[in-house]
Structure formats: C-alpha cells, structure tokens
Design a protein around this motif. Structure first.
Motif, mmCIF file in Angstrom:
data_model
loop_
_atom_site.group_PDB
_atom_site.id
_atom_site.type_symbol
_atom_site.label_atom_id
_atom_site.label_comp_id
_atom_site.label_asym_id
_atom_site.label_seq_id
_atom_site.Cartn_x
_atom_site.Cartn_y
_atom_site.Cartn_z
ATOM 1 N N VAL A 82 50.472 45.346 36.786
ATOM 2 C CA VAL A 82 49.612 44.752 37.891
ATOM 3 C C VAL A 82 50.199 45.021 39.235
ATOM 4 C CG1 VAL A 82 48.419 42.776 38.659
ATOM 5 C CG2 VAL A 82 48.513 43.250 36.435
ATOM 6 N N GLU A 131 43.205 37.319 38.878
ATOM 7 C CA GLU A 131 43.192 36.620 37.442
ATOM 8 C C GLU A 131 42.581 37.546 36.542
ATOM 9 O OE1 GLU A 131 41.728 35.582 40.034
ATOM 10 O OE2 GLU A 131 43.248 33.755 40.830
ATOM 11 N N GLU A 145 45.361 40.157 35.748
ATOM 12 C CA GLU A 145 46.227 39.437 34.750
ATOM 13 C C GLU A 145 45.878 39.546 33.205
ATOM 14 O OE1 GLU A 145 47.741 36.212 36.637
ATOM 15 O OE2 GLU A 145 48.566 37.293 38.480
ATOM 16 N N ARG A 205 45.706 42.918 31.778
ATOM 17 C CA ARG A 205 47.129 43.427 31.543
ATOM 18 C C ARG A 205 47.533 42.738 29.875
ATOM 19 N NH1 ARG A 205 51.056 40.735 35.051
ATOM 20 N NH2 ARG A 205 50.427 38.869 33.674
ATOM 21 N N ASP A 206 47.294 41.420 30.021
ATOM 22 C CA ASP A 206 47.611 40.471 28.873
ATOM 23 C C ASP A 206 46.950 41.139 27.580
ATOM 24 O OD1 ASP A 206 49.576 39.261 30.577
ATOM 25 O OD2 ASP A 206 48.167 37.301 30.531
#
Length: 167
Positions: free
Chosen positions: A114, A147, A150, A153-154
């Motif tokens: 990110v 948000e 992220e 990405r996770d």
C-alpha cells in the motif's frame, strides 16, 4: 464511500461484484489538471504577449479548451476503473476505448503493498500494488480509501499465503 461502478457489472448471473474507485481520485486528478493547464496557459499568454504582442496572447486559450476536454476524459477514465475479489483471483478492469482486464491469481502474488504519496494523503487516498513473479502481471488499484487499501492488502496477503501453501 462513493464509488464509480459497483454491483454485478458482468451481466452474468452470479458474476463477480465489481467495486469502483472513490470519487476523491477523480477530484485529485482534476485538480492537477487545472493547476498544470492553468500554469501553461499563464506562461503561454505572458510569453506570447511580451514577445509577439497582445493579440497573440489569446493563443493561451488553447490550454483552456484542452483542459475542458481532458476534464471529461478524466471522468470517463475514472468510471472505467473497478476491481472484484473472486474465490481464486482478483480482477482489475480499466479503460474506455481499450478495455484491459487483469486477472491476478492469489497463489501467484509475491508482494502486496500500500502506497500513498503526499497528494494522495492530502485527499485521503492510497494505492494497492500487487507484485507477481511475472513482471507483466503486476497490477495496481489507485485511489482507494486507506482503510479499504489496508483491508484489501491484508485479505490478499492472507489468501496468497494460503494458495501458495496449497491449502
């Protein structure tokens, strides 16, 4: 969060749920367009006015026309960007005249990062970049809310680890 295109945009029953990009990305790109074309128009007008005479300074209006045309094109381009998470891969679709759809299998992802530059941070945006073993399949989703970037990405990292481990 405002988005461009969402819902089952594939037209196939049970197709992927497409998610568009936040409107903040369009605002950022249009602001940059106005700043740059405004500077070029001012520079053109001043230079032509001083070197060739005041009548020639009117050619600076070419930049205003170009800015108006690009304003519309930026909107069309922004609406064309979308992504969808499927069971085994991530789809990224973009383009107005030349449609491009990238399919990134979760098991092929090596790195998900990110990033957010100074202007992106100012507008509350971040980009997700996916790296794979093949350089041609690296993909980016620009202008997401931090948000969501992220979370994506996770999730992609978790799915990538599970698929590469053969689970």
């Amino acid at each position: 969060m405002e988005t461009g295109t969402s819902g089952g945009a594939t037209g196939v029953a049970g197709g992927p749920e497409w998610v568009g990009l936040p409107k903040g990305l369009l605002s950022l790109r249009r602001l940059l367009l106005v700043i740059w074309t405004g500077l070029f128009a001012l520079g053109t007008g001043v230079l032509l006015g001083l070197l060739a005479g005041p009548a020639w300074a009117a050619f600076a209006l070419v930049w205003v026309g170009l800015s108006a045309w690009c304003w519309v094109l930026l909107g069309r381009n922004w609406r064309s960007w979308r992504y969808a998470e499927r069971a085994d891969d991530l789809l990224i679709s973009r383009g107005v005249m030349w449609r491009q759809e990238t399919v990134v299998p979760y098991g092929r992802m090596q790195l998900v990062e990110v990033t957010s530059g100074p202007l992106e941070r100012r507008f509350g945006l971040a980009s997700v970049q996916l790296h794979t073993a093949a350089a041609t399949t690296d993909a980016t989703i620009p202008g997401l809310v931090p948000e969501e970037a992220e979370r994506l990405r996770d999730r992609l990292t978790e799915l990538g680890e599970a698929r590469s481990a053969g689970l």
